[in-house]
Design an enzyme around this catalytic site. Structure first.
Site, PDB file in Angstrom:
ATOM      1  N   ASP A  13       0.819  -1.221   0.000  1.00 55.14           N
ATOM      2  CA  ASP A  13       0.000   0.000   0.000  1.00 55.14           C
ATOM      3  C   ASP A  13       0.851   1.269   0.000  1.00 55.14           C
ATOM      4  O   ASP A  13       0.473   2.280   0.596  1.00 55.14           O
ATOM      5  CB  ASP A  13      -0.979   0.009   1.181  1.00 55.14           C
ATOM      6  CG  ASP A  13      -1.785  -1.263   1.230  1.00 55.14           C
ATOM      7  OD1 ASP A  13      -2.280  -1.667   0.169  1.00 55.14           O
ATOM      8  OD2 ASP A  13      -1.898  -1.858   2.315  1.00 55.14           O
ATOM      9  N   LYS A  16       2.082   1.985  -5.106  1.00 58.92           N
ATOM     10  CA  LYS A  16       2.777   1.392  -6.258  1.00 58.92           C
ATOM     11  C   LYS A  16       1.981   1.550  -7.538  1.00 58.92           C
ATOM     12  O   LYS A  16       2.547   1.745  -8.598  1.00 58.92           O
ATOM     13  CB  LYS A  16       2.987  -0.110  -6.052  1.00 58.92           C
ATOM     14  CG  LYS A  16       4.049  -0.470  -5.089  1.00 58.92           C
ATOM     15  CD  LYS A  16       4.225  -1.971  -5.050  1.00 58.92           C
ATOM     16  CE  LYS A  16       3.020  -2.748  -4.576  1.00 58.92           C
ATOM     17  NZ  LYS A  16       2.629  -2.578  -3.182  1.00 58.92           N
ATOM     18  N   GLY A  40      -4.032  -4.772  -4.360  1.00 61.57           N
ATOM     19  CA  GLY A  40      -5.036  -3.797  -4.779  1.00 61.57           C
ATOM     20  C   GLY A  40      -4.320  -2.587  -5.323  1.00 61.57           C
ATOM     21  O   GLY A  40      -3.509  -1.979  -4.637  1.00 61.57           O
ATOM     22  N   HIS A  41      -4.548  -2.278  -6.589  1.00 60.82           N
ATOM     23  CA  HIS A  41      -3.876  -1.135  -7.194  1.00 60.82           C
ATOM     24  C   HIS A  41      -4.914  -0.112  -7.603  1.00 60.82           C
ATOM     25  O   HIS A  41      -5.800  -0.419  -8.399  1.00 60.82           O
ATOM     26  CB  HIS A  41      -3.098  -1.574  -8.446  1.00 60.82           C
ATOM     27  CG  HIS A  41      -1.925  -2.446  -8.129  1.00 60.82           C
ATOM     28  ND1 HIS A  41      -1.216  -3.122  -9.075  1.00 60.82           N
ATOM     29  CD2 HIS A  41      -1.334  -2.698  -6.959  1.00 60.82           C
ATOM     30  CE1 HIS A  41      -0.233  -3.786  -8.491  1.00 60.82           C
ATOM     31  NE2 HIS A  41      -0.291  -3.549  -7.206  1.00 60.82           N
ATOM     32  N   GLN A 223       2.048  -6.442  -2.899  1.00 59.65           N
ATOM     33  CA  GLN A 223       2.344  -6.407  -1.451  1.00 59.65           C
ATOM     34  C   GLN A 223       3.630  -5.595  -1.216  1.00 59.65           C
ATOM     35  O   GLN A 223       3.816  -4.599  -1.888  1.00 59.65           O
ATOM     36  CB  GLN A 223       2.447  -7.825  -0.852  1.00 59.65           C
ATOM     37  CG  GLN A 223       1.104  -8.572  -0.812  1.00 59.65           C
ATOM     38  CD  GLN A 223       0.750  -9.235  -2.122  1.00 59.65           C
ATOM     39  OE1 GLN A 223       1.550  -9.944  -2.703  1.00 59.65           O
ATOM     40  NE2 GLN A 223      -0.461  -9.024  -2.594  1.00 59.65           N
TER      41      GLN A 223
HETATM   42  P1  IMP Z   1      -2.621 -12.882   2.151  1.00 57.54           P
HETATM   43  O1  IMP Z   1      -1.654 -12.338   1.160  1.00 57.54           O
HETATM   44  O2  IMP Z   1      -4.065 -12.688   1.758  1.00 57.54           O
HETATM   45  O3  IMP Z   1      -2.320 -14.295   2.531  1.00 57.54           O
HETATM   46  O4  IMP Z   1      -2.446 -12.024   3.496  1.00 57.54           O
HETATM   47  C1  IMP Z   1      -1.243 -12.103   4.277  1.00 57.54           C
HETATM   48  C2  IMP Z   1      -0.860 -10.740   4.840  1.00 57.54           C
HETATM   49  O5  IMP Z   1      -0.488  -9.871   3.774  1.00 57.54           O
HETATM   50  C3  IMP Z   1      -2.002 -10.022   5.572  1.00 57.54           C
HETATM   51  O6  IMP Z   1      -1.447  -9.261   6.627  1.00 57.54           O
HETATM   52  C4  IMP Z   1      -2.565  -9.095   4.518  1.00 57.54           C
HETATM   53  O7  IMP Z   1      -3.213  -7.981   5.080  1.00 57.54           O
HETATM   54  C5  IMP Z   1      -1.289  -8.688   3.795  1.00 57.54           C
HETATM   55  N1  IMP Z   1      -1.510  -8.284   2.415  1.00 57.54           N
HETATM   56  C6  IMP Z   1      -1.810  -9.063   1.359  1.00 57.54           C
HETATM   57  N2  IMP Z   1      -1.896  -8.339   0.238  1.00 57.54           N
HETATM   58  C7  IMP Z   1      -1.639  -7.067   0.578  1.00 57.54           C
HETATM   59  C8  IMP Z   1      -1.539  -5.852  -0.163  1.00 57.54           C
HETATM   60  O8  IMP Z   1      -1.683  -5.799  -1.385  1.00 57.54           O
HETATM   61  N3  IMP Z   1      -1.238  -4.727   0.563  1.00 57.54           N
HETATM   62  C9  IMP Z   1      -1.016  -4.772   1.882  1.00 57.54           C
HETATM   63  N4  IMP Z   1      -1.085  -5.879   2.613  1.00 57.54           N
HETATM   64  C10 IMP Z   1      -1.395  -7.017   1.964  1.00 57.54           C
END
Ligand code: IMP
Length: 424
Positions: A13, A16, A40-41, A223
């Site tokens: 977040d 990007k 999420g972009h 991420q």
């Molecule tokens: P998962 O990727 O859904 O397995 O989530 C694992 C961890 O990564 C959690 O803390 C999510 O909130 C975090 N996370 C996953 N995708 C994103 C992203 O795009 N931005 C920020 N945090 C993310």
């Protein structure tokens, strides 16, 4: 640009989407190399806002070939929905290339993601519940079903039956859930096979050919560094490698083919989900960062946790990724603060740390040491050059650059493309 990686240098977040979108304008190919629709972009083009979760941001440009590499996990339902949404808004996603080696997110992955989180209770990770972790678990236990299997119905069916035997046992006996039906899933995924057939190819070869031609290729990380399965704040991480090394493995190129590594850094810091966060603010200042910064998740709508910029974590991200430059985002959010802080070291369990601690217990107990900067107060969102920023805003940026030891080449002062200052 030739071959550049762009990735989040914090917990995701960082903004990007916007920076990738700016670079995509000049790119020929944009490649996602890990993760799935947990990302999420948000991209603002003119008055239009686009929220993408799986398809690379470059899809908005007719000159760009968007690629989903082998390191990704793909929920075909989500991908097709995203393609339909884009078409509905006049954007043609027909050039999208999808790796046959990427793994599929199956209905049992989504279900398991939700029930495992519930089962963990207080120890929950706070995942996006999109099935990402369970899909990677199957990949590494060699139980996974790949995109290419969709085109071999007999093999697909066989793999599905084997997987379901195990998953249904888990769902019923461990998590007290109803079992899933083989035929229903088979029929659903065979429809996806037809719809995706034209997009699936050997993306490693396509990327290699593009680099060989001298095209501009952008590898888009999702991420962030601190959510990396190997280098992040394990276990509160995602299940893939957003860090720069992941770009090579997740798209099938050699590391020496990468020329630049651009780290996107927010002028403060945020994280969603649980896990250690040394500079987290639990006070009114933290609430103001969240509200002024609009810090709510694109995918899940969750309120993000916020805090001051952490230079210890930033130096770690520079090292782990071999960053060659930084794009600093959301500087305008800090215009609303009289005092702005940067953490430059921590104390934990009686010891001082200037490097990011590797021990989870140490990280959990970190109290940051801050240096304070006087705020600039003025609205900077209409600035068009770095030189036009108030002196105190400039010196804040220069101080981050000094702490990181890497040039800050881009400064973003608002969500639109115009609100971008080029320092190159
Ligand atoms: P998962 O990727 O859904 O397995 O989530 C694992 C961890 O990564 C959690 O803390 C999510 O909130 C975090 N996370 C996953 N995708 C994103 C992203 O795009 N931005 C920020 N945090 C993310």
């Amino acid at each position: 640009m030739p071959a550049s990686v762009i990735l989040g240098a914090q917990w995701g977040d960082e903004g990007k989407g916007k920076i990738t979108d700016l670079l995509a304008e000049k790119a020929d190919m944009v490649v996602r190399y890990q993760g799935g629709n947990n990302a999420g972009h948000t991209i603002v083009v003119g008055d239009e806002k686009f929220a993408l979760s799986l398809i690379p941001s470059g899809v908005l440009y007719p000159n760009v070939t968007p690629v989903i590499g082998n390191g990704c996990v793909i929920d075909p339902k989500v991908m097709l929905e995203e393609m339909a949404t884009l078409r509905g808004r006049g954007i043609d996603p027909s050039k999208l290339l999808v790796s046959g080696n990427a793994h599929l997110i199956m209905p049992y992955h989504r279900k398991l993601d939700a029930v495992i989180e519930r089962f963990l209770g207080d120890a929950m990770i706070g995942t996006t519940k999109r099935g990402i972790g369970p899909a990677y678990m199957d990949k590494y236990s060699r139980f996974g079903i790949r995109v290419q299997d969709l085109f071999d119905p007999r093999i697909f069916r066989k793999k599905l039956e084997v997987a379901l035997k195990d998953k249904n046992k888990q769902l019923m006996k461990v998590y007290n859930q109803l079992p899933l039906d083989v035929d229903t899933i088979y029929d659903e995924y065979m429809v996806y096979a037809d719809l995706l057939a034209d997009h699936v190819t050997d993306t490693s070869l396509a990327v290699w050919e593009a680099i060989d031609r001298g095209d501009n290729v952008l590898f888009e990380g999702a991420q962030g560094t601190l959510l990396d399965i190997d280098h992040g704040t394990y276990p509160f991480v995602t299940s893939s490698n957003p860090t720069a090394g992941g770009a090579a493995v997740g798209s099938g190129i050699g590391p020496k083919q990468i020329d630049n590594v651009i780290g996107v850094v927010k002028a403060y810091i945020s994280r969603v989900g649980t896990g250690p966060f040394p500079t987290e603010l639990h006070d009114e200042t933290g609430d103001r960062l969240i509200e002024i910064g609009g810090e709510y998740g694109v995918v899940t709508g969750r309120r993000r946790r916020c805090g001051w910029l952490d230079a210890v974590a930033l130096r770690y991200a520079v090292r782990i990724n071999g960053l060659t430059e930084i794009a600093l985002t959301k500087l305008d959010v800090l215009s609303h603060f009289d005092t702005i802080k940067i953490a430059t070291s921590y104390t934990s369990l009686g010891e001082r740390y200037t490097e990011f601690p590797r021990q989870q217990r140490v990280l959990y107990n970190c109290a940051p040491h801050y240096e304070e900067h006087e705020g600039w107060g003025d609205d900077i969102s209409t600035a068009t050059t770095f030189g036009a920023l108030p002196e105190r805003a400039r010196s804040y940026v220069e101080r981050i650059e000094e702490l990181a030891g890497v040039p800050i080449t881009t400064v973003s002062v608002g969500p639109s493309r115009a609100a971008t200052l080029d320092r190159r």
